[in-house]
Enzyme design. Sequence first.
Site, PDB file in Angstrom:
ATOM      1  N   HIS A  98       0.815  -1.039  -0.036  1.00 63.95           N
ATOM      2  CA  HIS A  98       0.020  -0.045   0.059  1.00 63.95           C
ATOM      3  C   HIS A  98       0.803   1.202   0.078  1.00 63.95           C
ATOM      4  O   HIS A  98       0.626   2.194  -0.596  1.00 63.95           O
ATOM      5  CB  HIS A  98      -0.905  -0.101   1.230  1.00 63.95           C
ATOM      6  CG  HIS A  98      -1.950   1.216   1.472  1.00 63.95           C
ATOM      7  ND1 HIS A  98      -2.856   1.458   0.684  1.00 63.95           N
ATOM      8  CD2 HIS A  98      -1.427   2.404   2.100  1.00 63.95           C
ATOM      9  CE1 HIS A  98      -3.212   2.659   1.105  1.00 63.95           C
ATOM     10  NE2 HIS A  98      -2.458   3.085   2.004  1.00 63.95           N
ATOM     11  N   GLU A  99       1.822   1.188   0.883  1.00 69.00           N
ATOM     12  CA  GLU A  99       2.924   2.526   0.959  1.00 69.00           C
ATOM     13  C   GLU A  99       3.532   2.603  -0.441  1.00 69.00           C
ATOM     14  O   GLU A  99       3.870   3.515  -0.766  1.00 69.00           O
ATOM     15  CB  GLU A  99       3.790   2.326   2.310  1.00 69.00           C
ATOM     16  CG  GLU A  99       2.873   2.374   3.505  1.00 69.00           C
ATOM     17  CD  GLU A  99       2.006   3.504   3.643  1.00 69.00           C
ATOM     18  OE1 GLU A  99       2.181   4.694   3.187  1.00 69.00           O
ATOM     19  OE2 GLU A  99       1.106   3.312   4.419  1.00 69.00           O
ATOM     20  N   HIS A 102       1.669   4.430  -2.852  1.00 67.90           N
ATOM     21  CA  HIS A 102       1.831   5.921  -2.868  1.00 67.90           C
ATOM     22  C   HIS A 102       3.142   6.466  -3.604  1.00 67.90           C
ATOM     23  O   HIS A 102       3.162   7.471  -4.206  1.00 67.90           O
ATOM     24  CB  HIS A 102       2.115   6.401  -1.348  1.00 67.90           C
ATOM     25  CG  HIS A 102       0.612   6.355  -0.685  1.00 67.90           C
ATOM     26  ND1 HIS A 102      -0.352   6.762  -1.182  1.00 67.90           N
ATOM     27  CD2 HIS A 102       0.273   5.752   0.479  1.00 67.90           C
ATOM     28  CE1 HIS A 102      -1.612   6.712  -0.308  1.00 67.90           C
ATOM     29  NE2 HIS A 102      -0.939   6.003   0.672  1.00 67.90           N
TER      30      HIS A 102
END
Length: 225
Positions: A98-99, A102
């Site tokens: 998920h990170e 980004h």
Amino acid sequence: MNEGTLYLLILGALALSLLAQVLVNSRFERYRKVPDASGLTGGEVARRLLDDAGLRNVRIERVSGRLTDHYDPQAKVLRLSPETMDGANVAALGVAAHETGHALQDADAYAPLQLRTACVRTAGIGSQAAWPLFLAGLIFNFRPLVLIGIALYAAMVVFTLVTLPVELNASHRALTLLENGGYLTSDEMPGARSVLSAAALTYVASALMAVLQLLRLIAIAGNRA
């Protein structure tokens, strides 16, 4: 919308926020106990995903705390908590991916992320100064201060709303990367999806609460006009 209904909605949003936090912690704890078949840690998967995307310039650093994972678009640094960095489990891989999502958004110049980054400073000021200015304006019956307080809080609301598509898109990218890259099996994917869905609910609850609080400020200002 009358004041009573507004307060009921705010209580509902608060309950949703508390539920979301419980779900995040319980699901992370549950899938932290499920080893991933690849045997890779969250930090290792994040590094591979970044390298595969040509983002070797993005560093990965360890950050203290639990579920403090985040991507810093200014420093181009992915910061992972110890449980995510060192965890070889479904939860850790989901959060790490998920990170990483980004970082990929940043590289792609994803518009909502750029807007959120641009709003960070104003939102920070709004979160600290909005209520004091608003209350001071009410106490001293000085309407310009009331309106400034509302405007600053509205800026924070915009930041909260823009965060929603940013987080949802990062989770979508994460699940696609994990599945297409073979980092999680078909049996493990629902676990990662469950963790990220719970995390997404926290952002939905925050956005709802922020909007309702803004409406509350406007209603109070209207009653004092």
